[in-house]
Scaffold this active site. Structure first.
Site, short mmCIF file in Angstrom:
data_model
loop_
_atom_site.label_atom_id
_atom_site.label_comp_id
_atom_site.label_asym_id
_atom_site.label_seq_id
_atom_site.Cartn_x
_atom_site.Cartn_y
_atom_site.Cartn_z
N SER A 144 6.16 -8.71 6.06
CA SER A 144 6.71 -8.92 4.72
C SER A 144 7.57 -7.72 4.31
O SER A 144 8.54 -7.40 4.97
CB SER A 144 5.59 -9.19 3.72
N ASP A 303 13.16 -10.23 0.50
CA ASP A 303 12.57 -9.28 1.45
C ASP A 303 12.73 -9.77 2.89
O ASP A 303 13.28 -10.85 3.12
CB ASP A 303 11.10 -9.02 1.08
N ASP A 305 11.05 -11.25 5.28
CA ASP A 305 10.67 -12.60 5.70
C ASP A 305 10.97 -13.64 4.63
O ASP A 305 10.58 -14.79 4.73
CB ASP A 305 9.20 -12.66 6.12
N ASP A 307 10.01 -14.33 1.58
CA ASP A 307 9.04 -15.02 0.73
C ASP A 307 8.98 -14.41 -0.67
O ASP A 307 8.50 -15.04 -1.60
CB ASP A 307 7.65 -15.09 1.38
#
Length: 576
Positions: A144, A303, A305, A307
């Site tokens: 993340s 960010d 990834d 999410d």
């Protein structure tokens, strides 16, 4: 086996590659480093693995990824669902493609078909793909918004949500049965493809995901009205959001999306930022400059990834303000509920979801529109779980869910926070207010004037290594047994101990049962209506303190927040 014996096992066994051995040789004489790398195995927590990339049992590497994958494969087979397959995605972090392929080869060797994306994809698209392909599970290799030295391995169940507590415990039990790290099933990529056990996926799932997102538009007309002049600056922060976010904005009618070129392409070093975290203003320095040079009202950043999403808006004085996750979430909640209400489509059985550390402003919004607000533990997996229990299996209608740490979700085809759908709705919301002659900052002030000036804060303390972990546990234990009745001049009304599932009322000593799952969290309700919450991070070596206050003006709220922070830190900081 002590840490040095484990290191020697890795050095002497032919199973481990030479690069791994060279790395271990370089730290062999550093006793503290050896201890930190080998004193335990990297823990498979409630969401999967997350750790520093490197050699050792307490690091994430191809060997610890293989063990986690074998444990997950055993769990899938124990359910008799091996024929359904597993979907694998990854982001732009260092070693993400390699870890993804290693995981796929383990699943294939266990007779479980692996659907592997052809290049990096957002975490929410993995969640969507599990449901779309009717797979038994999914994993995404990502850490993340953690610093660049980290990577991780998040596991999803067949509902597309992060693995349940029961599921996680079952996988942990399977992993613990693996006594020899070198005895994991794996196979060659070419053999897996030839046997039909490995399938590379891409555009078909992309198209289905984008088509689903379009069904969640709230106000197409507003976008059309300002499309020719409305400008957006977008930065993917070197991550997986670049293609899907730009595609959905374009296909929904936004014609002027300026991308921060320096942060457009994947970069595992995240070389333009201190941290690829849209919660931090420093991540938006290049975006703010581009926006300022081009007279842009709205900045969106996702960010690595994709999410989580951060929002920066231009105020009337021309300065740019970074919205908090709480502020963006409440703006979206108000926008969605207002639109549904005006269209006569607001269901009486509707519900929204927030986490326990997310702003109480959301409760006032839900109350105003007559919908239920469900509160869950920190972690979006619990929001996804409520969708399954109340919407999919129950008789309620999910409307929106969010957490203070910049995660939002509309719709039910994804069961995790989704920066792509959030980016789409944030842009549309900004266009809606632009039609009314307002900026998103104006809309925020209007929200405060309607419900009260709710503001929040957070302190985060990083405590690395084994010593840090012990200090965090000790601090939580001390706070749990201290019997606090006040902090400075502020009196405690009640203490919620989520680990012991009890709410203790200070005035009369009574207790009430907390029905949420057990978690190492302490929540303090203050007599003046403010609150603070202390919890160790589930993904980083940190302990976090969250605060929330409200008052009649922004200035009064800011004063109360400062007083609350100072009073709490005076007591808690010495414990750290």
């Amino acid at each position: 086996m002590d840490s040095m014996a484990k290191l020697n096992f890795w050095l002497e066994n032919d199973y481990f590659d030479q690069d791994t051995k060279n790395e271990l040789i370089s730290i062999k004489n550093d006793a503290k480093e050896v201890e930190d790398r080998f004193y335990k195995s990297l823990e498979f927590g409630t969401g999967g693995l997350r750790g520093i990339i490197g050699a050792g049992t307490n690091r994430i590497n191809i060997y610890t990824v293989r063990v986690a994958s074998q444990g997950l494969a055993n769990y899938i087979k124990s359910l008799g669902k091996q024929d359904k397959g597993i979907v694998i995605a990854y982001d732009s972090r260092f070693m993400s493609p390699e870890f993804s392929l290693e995981a796929a080869k383990v699943f294939c060797a266990n007779g479980i078909k692996a659907y592997l994306f052809d290049e990096l994809r957002p975490t929410p698209q993995l969640s969507f793909a599990v449901r779309y392909l009717k797979a038994a599970a999914g994993i995404v290799v990502t850490a993340s918004h953690n610093p660049k030295q980290y990577n991780g391995y998040k596991v999803y169940g067949e509902d597309g949500g992060q693995l349940s507590l029961d599921g996680s415990n079952a996988v942990i039990a399977e992993i613990n049965k693996i006594s020899d790290i070198t005895k994991v099933n794996t196979m060659d990529k070419e053999a897996a493809v030839e046997k039909g056990l490995l399938e590379i996926i891409g555009s078909e799932v992309d198209d289905a995901y984008i088509a689903m997102l379009k069904t969640l538009q709230v106000n197409k007309e507003a976008v059309a009205q300002v499309a020719d002049t409305f400008k957006i600056v977008y930065t993917p922060l070197h991550g997986a959001g670049n293609k899907p976010v730009r595609r959905i904005l374009s296909e929904n009618g936004f014609k002027n999306v300026l991308v921060v070129k320096e942060q457009e392409l994947p970069d595992s070093q995240f070389s333009t930022v201190k941290s690829p975290n849209p919660e931090e203003r420093s991540a938006f320095e290049l975006a703010i400059k581009l926006a300022s040079d081009n007279n842009v009202d709205l900045i969106i950043g996702t960010d690595p990834d994709s999410d989580r999403v951060g929002v920066v808006v231009r105020k009337n004085d021309g300065e740019y303000a970074v919205l908090t996750g709480n502020q963006t979430g409440c703006l979206l909640l108000e926008y969605i509920l207002t639109a549904m209400n005006e269209a006569g489509k607001l269901p009486k059985n509707g519900f929204a979801v927030k986490t326990i550390v997310t702003t109480e402003l959301s409760r006032e919004i839900a109350k105003y529109y007559g919908i239920e607000l469900v509160e869950v533990l920190t972690g979006f997996k619990f929001i996804g779980e409520q969708i399954m229990l109340r919407d999919e299996k129950g008789n309620q209608k999910y409307l929106f869910g969010f957490e203070e740490s910049y995660g939002y979700l509309a719709g039910t085809d994804v069961r995790d926070k989704d920066a792509v759908v959030a980016s789409m709705l944030i842009a549309e919301m900004a266009a809606y207010y632009k039609v009314k002659g307002m900026s998103l900052y104006d809309a925020l002030i209007k929200l405060f004037e309607k419900y009260g000036y709710f503001i929040e804060g957070i302190n985060s303390f990083t405590l690395e290594g084994k010593d840090g972990l012990m200090k965090i546990k000790s601090a939580m234990s001390t706070m749990r047994t201290a019997g606090y009745t006040g902090f400075g001049s502020l009196k405690v009304k009640a203490i919620r101990d989520y680990q012991n599932s009890k709410r203790f009322v200070v005035a009369d000593g009574s207790t009430e049962k907390i029905t949420l799952p057990e978690s190492d969290v302490l929540y303090f309700e203050m007599e003046d209506g403010s609150w603070f919450c202390v919890r160790p991070s589930g993904t980083e070596p940190k302990i976090k303190i969250y605060y929330g206050v409200s008052d009649k003006t922004l200035e009064l709220s800011q004063q109360r927040l400062e007083n609350l922070k100072n009073s709490v830190l005076e007591v808690i900081k010495p414990l750290l």
